[in-house]
Design a protein around this motif. Structure first.
Motif, PDB file in Angstrom:
ATOM      1  N   THR B 226       0.824  -1.207   0.000  1.00  0.00           N
ATOM      2  CA  THR B 226       0.000   0.000   0.000  1.00  0.00           C
ATOM      3  C   THR B 226       0.853   1.249   0.000  1.00  0.00           C
ATOM      4  N   GLY B 227       0.202   2.349  -0.348  1.00  0.00           N
ATOM      5  CA  GLY B 227       0.903   3.595  -0.621  1.00  0.00           C
ATOM      6  C   GLY B 227       1.715   4.180   0.498  1.00  0.00           C
ATOM      7  N   LEU B 228       1.088   4.394   1.623  1.00  0.00           N
ATOM      8  CA  LEU B 228       1.757   5.176   2.660  1.00  0.00           C
ATOM      9  C   LEU B 228       3.038   4.507   3.187  1.00  0.00           C
ATOM     10  N   PRO B 229       2.984   3.231   3.532  1.00  0.00           N
ATOM     11  CA  PRO B 229       4.251   2.594   3.943  1.00  0.00           C
ATOM     12  C   PRO B 229       5.270   2.588   2.815  1.00  0.00           C
ATOM     13  N   GLY B 230       4.794   2.392   1.604  1.00  0.00           N
ATOM     14  CA  GLY B 230       5.709   2.388   0.471  1.00  0.00           C
ATOM     15  C   GLY B 230       6.435   3.713   0.327  1.00  0.00           C
ATOM     16  N   LEU B 231       5.686   4.788   0.479  1.00  0.00           N
ATOM     17  CA  LEU B 231       6.300   6.114   0.418  1.00  0.00           C
ATOM     18  C   LEU B 231       7.357   6.268   1.493  1.00  0.00           C
ATOM     19  N   TYR B 236      12.739   6.770   3.929  1.00  0.00           N
ATOM     20  CA  TYR B 236      13.789   6.271   4.813  1.00  0.00           C
ATOM     21  C   TYR B 236      15.057   5.996   4.019  1.00  0.00           C
ATOM     22  N   LEU B 237      14.875   5.411   2.840  1.00  0.00           N
ATOM     23  CA  LEU B 237      16.042   5.135   2.009  1.00  0.00           C
ATOM     24  C   LEU B 237      16.807   6.419   1.742  1.00  0.00           C
ATOM     25  N   ARG B 238      16.059   7.409   1.305  1.00  0.00           N
ATOM     26  CA  ARG B 238      16.743   8.658   0.971  1.00  0.00           C
ATOM     27  C   ARG B 238      17.367   9.282   2.198  1.00  0.00           C
ATOM     28  N   ALA B 239      16.615   9.302   3.282  1.00  0.00           N
ATOM     29  CA  ALA B 239      17.148   9.930   4.493  1.00  0.00           C
ATOM     30  C   ALA B 239      18.421   9.246   4.965  1.00  0.00           C
ATOM     31  N   PHE B 240      18.425   7.939   4.928  1.00  0.00           N
ATOM     32  CA  PHE B 240      19.597   7.244   5.406  1.00  0.00           C
ATOM     33  C   PHE B 240      20.723   7.262   4.405  1.00  0.00           C
ATOM     34  N   TYR B 241      20.436   6.752   3.222  1.00  0.00           N
ATOM     35  CA  TYR B 241      21.548   6.581   2.298  1.00  0.00           C
ATOM     36  C   TYR B 241      22.123   7.875   1.797  1.00  0.00           C
ATOM     37  N   SER B 242      21.295   8.858   1.623  1.00  0.00           N
ATOM     38  CA  SER B 242      21.865  10.103   1.157  1.00  0.00           C
ATOM     39  C   SER B 242      22.124  11.036   2.315  1.00  0.00           C
ATOM     40  N   GLY B 243      21.126  11.235   3.146  1.00  0.00           N
ATOM     41  CA  GLY B 243      21.327  12.188   4.219  1.00  0.00           C
ATOM     42  C   GLY B 243      22.430  11.790   5.172  1.00  0.00           C
ATOM     43  N   ARG B 244      22.244  10.661   5.841  1.00  0.00           N
ATOM     44  CA  ARG B 244      23.158  10.370   6.925  1.00  0.00           C
ATOM     45  C   ARG B 244      24.529   9.962   6.443  1.00  0.00           C
ATOM     46  N   LEU B 245      24.554   9.171   5.388  1.00  0.00           N
ATOM     47  CA  LEU B 245      25.848   8.765   4.862  1.00  0.00           C
ATOM     48  C   LEU B 245      26.670   9.962   4.436  1.00  0.00           C
ATOM     49  N   TRP B 431       8.644   4.762  -8.621  1.00  0.00           N
ATOM     50  CA  TRP B 431       7.320   5.357  -8.698  1.00  0.00           C
ATOM     51  C   TRP B 431       6.962   6.018  -7.369  1.00  0.00           C
ATOM     52  N   TYR B 432       7.280   5.347  -6.271  1.00  0.00           N
ATOM     53  CA  TYR B 432       7.053   5.958  -4.965  1.00  0.00           C
ATOM     54  C   TYR B 432       7.852   7.242  -4.838  1.00  0.00           C
ATOM     55  N   GLY B 433       9.012   7.253  -5.479  1.00  0.00           N
ATOM     56  CA  GLY B 433       9.837   8.453  -5.471  1.00  0.00           C
ATOM     57  C   GLY B 433       9.106   9.621  -6.101  1.00  0.00           C
ATOM     58  N   VAL B 434       8.377   9.327  -7.159  1.00  0.00           N
ATOM     59  CA  VAL B 434       7.584  10.373  -7.800  1.00  0.00           C
ATOM     60  C   VAL B 434       6.446  10.806  -6.881  1.00  0.00           C
TER      61      VAL B 434
END
Lengths: 373, 475, 125
Positions: B226-231, B236-245, B431-434
Motif C-alpha cells: 500500500t501507498g503510505l508505507p511504500g512512500l 527512509y532510504l533517501r534519508a539514510f543513504y543520502s542524508g546520513r551517509l 514510482w514511490y519516489g515520484v
C-alpha cells in the motif's frame, strides 16, 4: 510581461531560465531512471544465474572434498565463468570452516582454480583493497610462497596484519617473535581488530617475546596502538616469567587515562613482580585521580587476590567515595571471592551486598541442574 | 492606496525571489550530501567485502554491549522481544528491560517466562530516574536484568537502564523494532577501529511492513503493497543513504535514530543521560553529545554504519503518520532551539558552522518556506504579480529536483546493498519516489506548520504518559 | 530410536559439510537450521541417536537446547549423546558445554575425521 533576469552583465528572459532548468532536471531524471533500472536488472540477472548453478556445484564440491579421487582439474576446466565465480565464493566459505585433510583437498581445488597465482598478481598491481583480498585468499589457501614470490611489501598497518596472519597460519615464521616484530616494530598507527587478534594469537604462543618487543618499541608508538597492545597483554596467559616489566609500570604513570587503565588491566594478568608490589607504590595507584583508572586498579588487585593485594583493595574501597567506582571494585572482588571476613564485608556496604548477590545469580544461571525441579 | 499596492507587490515578488533562491541553496546542499554519500558508500562496500580470515567470536576484543529496552504496557509483545534479543549474534550482551510502571501484566509475563527473582540488595548507586521498586535477575538467563520502576516516560526508563548496565557500550532499542541478528557485530565496528574516540554509531532503519520477520530474523524483504508505507520506504532510504551517509563523510552526523544506535555508556552518563522533557530523545542526545564533547575540546567521532541493521513497522494510516511527523517536527524544533548556541558557532567546528545551519535550513525552515510558497506563488501568479515561469521554476526546483534526489537514493541502494533485489520492486520504488514529491511532500509541509503551531502552543510531548507503549503509534 | 543423527547449525556450509561427512560414513542425518526448529522437532517425539549442536544459534542457542534436553523437557532420552560445535579459543563455551551436560565437543574450524571419530565414540558408549 516576461521578466528579464540580469546577472553578471547578461540578460536572459525568464522563459529561457525555465526551459533550461526543465531540460537539465529532465535529463538528470532520465539518466537516473535508466541507470537505476538498468543496474537493478543487471544485478538481478547475475543473481539468478548464480542461484541456478549453486546447488549443483555445491553438491559436486562436497563430493570432491571428501573423495580424494575426484579430479579437480578436469572439473574446473569444464566450468563456465559464472560457475567458477560461484565455486570460488563457496570455496571461501568452506575453507573457513574446515580443518585437517579435507581442507587440504579444498586447497588443491584453489590451486586448480588458479587463485593463488591471481592473488600474487593482485599483490603486485592492485589497490589497497585488492591487496587485502589477495592476502585473505593466500591465508585461506595457506600459500605463503606466493607472497614471497610477489614483489610486495606491506605499506599500511592493515597489510602488515594480513601478512602476519598469512605467515602465522601457514607456519611460515621461524618463531613467534618474528611475527610479533613484523606487527610491532616501526608500527606507526593502530590495528584493526583483525590485526589486534593476530597479534594476540601470535603473542599467546610466546608471551615473553611479546612483552620484550613491546618494551623495546613502546616509546615510539602512538597512544591508541599502545593501548591496543596493552589490551592484548591483558589476555595473555598468566604465569609469564619476564623479568623486566618496567615499561608496563611506566605506562601506569602515563598522562592519558586510557593508557593507565589498559596498563593496570594488563598488569592484573602478568604482573607478579616485586617492584610493583611495594606498598607505597600500590597506595599511590589506588589514589589515581581518574575513577576509570581506579576501577582498573581494583580489578588488577582483585585478580592478584593475594593477601597484600586484598588488603590494599579493601582499604581503598572503604575510602572510595565514587559509588560507581566502588561498585567496579566490589564486582571484581565478587568474581574472585565468595566470602569476605564479616567486618570487612559490612564496611564495604551496599556495593558489596549488591555485587555479591549478583555474582551468586551469575553462577546459578550457569548451573543447569540446580535450577528446575 | 497606490503605494500600498506597490509595496505589497514588491513584497510578494521579493518573497518569491527569496523562496526560489532559498531552494536553490537547499537543493545545492542536498546534492552535495548525496554525492558525498555515494563516495562513502563506495568505500563502505569495499570495506564490507573484505572478510579478514579470523573468527570474530573467538576474539576477546569485542566490548560488551548492554541492550536497554524501555517497556510500558507491552504485555503482548515483551516476551517475544526479549527472546529475539537473547538470540542476537554477539559475544557479550546484557539485556536490561526497564518496566516503566506498566499497568498491565508486562512484569508478570517477564517473571513467569524467564524465571525471574527479585534481588534483595539495594541499588548501590544513584540512578537519575523515578523510583526503582525492584531489580530482577533470571535464574536461567545470566544476561537478563529486569528493572521495575515508577512510570517516568521513555527517557526516564532509558536512563534507568543506562545507569544500571555494566557494559561499556549500550544500545537503546524500541520494543517494536526488530534488530538483525548480526546488527551488533556491524554496529560495533567504529568502536573497534577507534576505541578511544568513537562515542556513538548509528545504523540504518528499514521499513518492516510486509517483510516477513520471524523471531527476530528477517526472512524476506518485500516492498509494502500500500501507498503510505511504500512512500516511507522511499523516504527512509533517501534519508539514510543520502542524508546520513553524506553527513557522515563530512563528519557531521547529528542524527542517530533512536530505534537503533550504539553509545558509549560512560560518556552518556557524563552528559546526564537522556533529557526528560524532550520529544525526540534520539536527536537530542546526539546533538548534546556533540556539544558537550566540543565544549570539552575532546577528540571524538560519531559514525554511521550503512549495513541495514534494524527494522520497524511504520504507520500505515495518515492520521497516525501525521501524529508521528508532527511529533518529530516539534522535537526537532525543540532540540534546535535548546541548542541554538551551536549555530554558526566556530567553537563547534564544522557541525556548528556548516552542518547544523544547513540542517536547520533544510529540515526545519525548509518545509515552512515551501508551504508558504505553495500558497503564495500560485496566488501571486493568478493575480498577475508574478510570471507563470517563476511559479513553474519553483515547482521544478521543489518537486522535480525532489524526484531526482529520491531516485538518487534508490540508485545508491541498488548500487550498494541491493536489499530489494527484484527490478520490479525497484521500479515501484522509483514510482514511490515520484509520489513522494507529488502530494506526500506537500502534505508534509502542512504537517510542519501544524507541528510548529503545536510547539508554540506548548502541546505536551507525548500526550501524557498513559499512552499505550512507546514506539507504537498505532491504536 | 531412529538411528538418525540430528545436526543443528545456523551456518549452511557447516550443516552441509557435517551432514555430508556423516552420510558418507553411513549415518542418516536430519538437519535443523536453529535451536528452535530442533526443539520443535524433539518436542514432536523425534528421537535421534546423537545430536551435533552448534553453540551460537539464533532463536535458541545450543547450550540452552542442551540444558533443555538434559532437564527432560522433551519426550526424548535425557542422556542422548550430544556433541557441541564451538569456536576455537572460546574456552568458556567448552566449559559451559561440559557443565551443561555435553558429552564431547569439536572446535571450528573442524576436522571432519575428528568429528566422525567423536561421534562414533559417543554412539558406541
Amino acid at each position: 510581461m516576461t521578466e528579464i533576469v540580469s546577472a553578471f552583465g547578461y540578460s536572459v528572459s525568464l522563459t529561457v531560465v525555465l526551459i533550461v532548468a526543465a531540460l537539465v532536471i529532465g535529463l538528470a531524471l532520465a539518466v537516473m531512471f535508466w541507470l537505476t533500472v538498468g543496474l537493478s536488472i543487471y544485478r538481478s540477472i547475475e543473481d539468478t544465474r548464480r542461484a541456478r548453478v549453486r546447488d549443483e556445484l555445491q553438491e559436486q564440491l562436497l563430493e570432491g572434498t571428501f573423495d580424494p579421487d575426484f579430479d579437480w582439474e578436469t572439473w574446473v576446466a569444464g566450468l563456465s565463468g559464472v560457475e567458477r565465480d560461484v565455486v570460488e565464493s563457496l570455496l571461501d566459505e568452506y575453507l573457513r570452516e574446515l580443518d585437517g585433510q579435507n581442507v587440504e583437498r579444498l586447497r588443491e581445488l584453489g590451486d586448480a582454480l588458479g587463485i593463488a597465482d591471481r592473488s600474487k598478481r593482485r599483490l603486485e598491481r592492485g589497490g589497497e583493497y585488492e591487496r587485502l583480498y589477495a592476502l585473505t585468499w593466500l591465508t585461506l589457501l595457506e600459500r605463503p610462497e606466493n607472497l614471497h614470490a610477489a614483489e610486495f611489501s606491506p605499506r599500511t598497518q592493515r597489510e602488515r596484519a594480513a601478512v602476519a596472519r598469512l605467515r602465522y597460519e601457514s607456519n611460515d615464521f621461524e618463531n613467534p617473535r618474528e611475527g610479533i616484530s613484523l606487527l610491532l616494530e616501526g608500527a606507526r598507527s593502530q590495528f584493526t581488530v583483525f590485526g589486534q587478534d593476530t597479534l594476540y594469537r601470535i603473542g599467546t604462543e610466546d608471551p615473553e617475546a611479546l612483552l620484550d618487543v613491546a618494551e623495546r618499541n613502546y616509546a615510539t608508538w602512538p597512544e591508541p596502538l599502545l593501548v591496543q597492545v596493552l589490551v592484548v597483554c591483558r589476555h595473555l596467559a598468566a604465569g609469564v616469567t619476564t623479568e623486566d616489566l618496567s615499561w608496563l609500570t611506566a605506562a601506569l604513570e602515563a598522562d592519558n587515562e586510557a593508557v593507565r587503565e589498559a596498563a593496570a588491566l594488563a598488569l592484573g594478568n602478568v604482573g607478579w613482580r616485586k617492584d610493583v608490589r611495594s606498598d607505597l607504590f600500590l597506595d599511590r595507584l589506588v589514589a589515581d585521580p581518574s575513577p576509570r583508572v581506579r576501577g582498573a586498579i581494583y580489578r588488577m588487585l582483585a585478580r592478584w587476590s593475594d593477601q597484600q593485594a586484598l588488603d590494599t583493595l579493601l582499604r581503598a574501597l572503604e575510602n572510595e567515595f565514587d559509588p560507581r567506582t566502588r561498585l567496579l571494585g566490589t564486582e571484581a572482588l565478587g568474581s574472585q571471592r565468595d566470602q569476605l571476613p564479616e567486618e570487612r564485608a559490612t564496611a564495604l556496604g551496599d556495593a558489596w551486598t549488591w555485587s555479591h548477590e549478583h555474582a551468586k545469580y551469575d553462577r546459578t544461571a550457569r548451573n543447569p541442574g540446580g535450577v528446575r525441579g | 492606496m497606490h503605494t500600498l499596492d506597490h509595496a505589497v507587490v514588491q513584497f510578494i515578488v521579493g518573497f518569491g525571489l527569496f523562496v526560489v533562491g532559498f531552494y536553490v541553496l537547499i537543493n545545492g546542499y542536498y546534492l552535495c550530501i548525496h554525492v558525498l554519500a555515494l563516495l562513502e558508500l563506495r568505500d563502505d562496500v569495499r570495506e564490507s567485502r573484505w572478510d579478514p580470515p579470523f573468527r570474530r567470536f573467538a576474539s576477546p576484543f569485542y566490548p560488551g554491549i548492554g541492550i536497554v529496552v524501555p517497556a510500558y504496557n507491552e504485555a503482548a509483545t515483551v516476551v517475544e522481544s526479549v527472546q529475539s534479543l537473547l538470540a542476537l549474534n554477539y559475544p557479550e550482551v546484557e539485556i536490561v528491560v526497564v518496566n516503566d510502571g506498566s499497568t498491565d501484566e508486562t512484569l508478570e509475563r517477564l517473571v513467569e517466562n524467564f524465571d525471574l527473582e527479585a534481588v534483595e540488595a539495594e541499588v548501590p548507586i544513584d540512578v537519575p530516574a523515578e523510583e526503582i521498586h525492584d531489580v530482577y535477575r533470571s535464574t536461567i538467563y545470566e544476561e537478563l536484568l529486569v528493572v521495575d520502576k515508577d512510570n517516568g516516560g521513555k527517557s526516564d526508563a532509558l536512563n534507568a537502564g543506562v545507569w544500571l548496565t555494566d557494559m561499556p557500550l549500550f544500545c537503546a532499542v524500541d520494543s517494536d523494532t526488530v534488530i538483525d541478528r548480526d546488527a551488533l557485530l556491524e554496529l560495533v565496528g567504529p568502536f573497534l577501529e577507534r576505541p578511544e574516540t568513537a562515542v556513538a554509531s548509528g545504523g540504518v532503519i528499514r521499513v518492516a511492513n510486509e517483510c516477513s520477520i520471524e523471531d527476530g530474523i528477517v526472512k524476506s524483504v518485500t516492498l509494502p503493497k500500500t501507498g503510505l508505507p511504500g512512500l516511507q520506504v522511499m523516504e527512509y532510504l533517501r534519508a539514510f543513504y543520502s542524508g546520513r551517509l553524506g553527513l557522515n563523510r563530512i563528519k557531521g552526523l547529528i542524527l542517530i535514530s533512536g530505534a537503533f544506535g550504539l553509545f558509549r555508556t560512560d560518556v552518556v552518563r557524563e552528559i546526564g543521560g537522556y533529557r526528560q522533557d524532550t520529544i525526540t530523545e534520539d536527536f537530542d542526545i546526539v546533538v548534546r553529545l556533540h556539544r558537550h564533547l566540543m565544549d570539552e575540546g575532546r577528540a571524538y567521532t560519531v559514525d554511521f554504519v550503512p549495513e541495514p541493521v534494524a527494522w520497524t513497522e511504520v504507520p500505515s494510516t495518515r492520521r497516525v503518520l501525521g501524529r508521528q511527523r508532527r511529533r518529530w517536527y516539534r522535537g526537532m524544533v525543540e532540540t534546535v532551539v535548546t541548542n541554538r548556541r551551536m549555530l554558526f558557532n566556530p567553537t563547534y567546528g564544522r557541525v556548528g558552522t556548516v552542518v547544523m545551519p544547513l540542517f536547520v535550513a533544510a529540515e526545519t525552515i525548509g518545509p515552512l518556506v515551501e508551504g508558504i510558497g505553495y500558497l503564495v506563488l500560485p496566488l501571486a501568479w493568478y493575480f498577475g504579480f508574478l510570471d507563470v515561469e517563476f511559479v513553474l521554476i519553483f515547482f521544478l526546483l521543489t518537486t522535480g529536483f525532489g524526484v531526482f534526489l529520491s531516485w538518487f537514493g534508490v540508485f545508491s541502494e541498488v548500487w550498494s546493498f541491493n536489499r530489494y533485489d527484484s527490478p520490479s520492486q525497484i521500479v515501484r520504488l522509483l514510482w514511490y519516489g515520484v509520489l513522494e514529491n507529488l502530494g506526500y511532500r506537500q502534505w508534509k509541509t502542512l504537517v510542519a506548520w501544524q507541528g510548529l503551531l503545536e510547539y508554540l502552543k506548548g502541546v505536551d510531548t507525548w500526550g501524557a504518559m498513559e499512552r499505550a507503549g512507546f514506539g507504537t503509534e498505532e491504536e | 530410536m531412529s538411528g538418525e543423527i540430528l545436526v543443528v547449525d545456523d551456518d549452511e556450509p557447516i550443516r552441509l559439510l557435517v551432514s555430508h561427512r556423516l552420510q558418507s560414513a553411513g549415518y542418516d542425518v536430519r538437519v535443523c537450521e536453529d535451536g528452535r526448529e530442533a526443539a520443535d522437532l524433539l518436542a514432536e517425539g523425534f528421537e535421534p541417536t546423537l545430536a551435533v549442536l552448534d553453540v551460537m544459534m539464533p532463536r535458541l542457542d545450543g547450550t540452552r537446547l542442551l540444558r533443555m534436553i538434559r532437564n527432560s523437557e522433551f519426550p526424548v532420552d535425557a542422556d542422548l549423546p550430544i556433541v557441541m560445535l564451538t569456536s576455537r579459543g572460546r574456552e568458556e563455551h567448552v566449559l559451559d558445554g561440559f557443565e551443561s551436560g555435553a558429552d564431547d565437543y569439536v572446535t571450528k574450524p573442524f576436522r571432519a575425521a575428528e568429528l566422525l571419530a567423536r561421534v562414533r565414540k559417543c554412539i558406541d558408549e
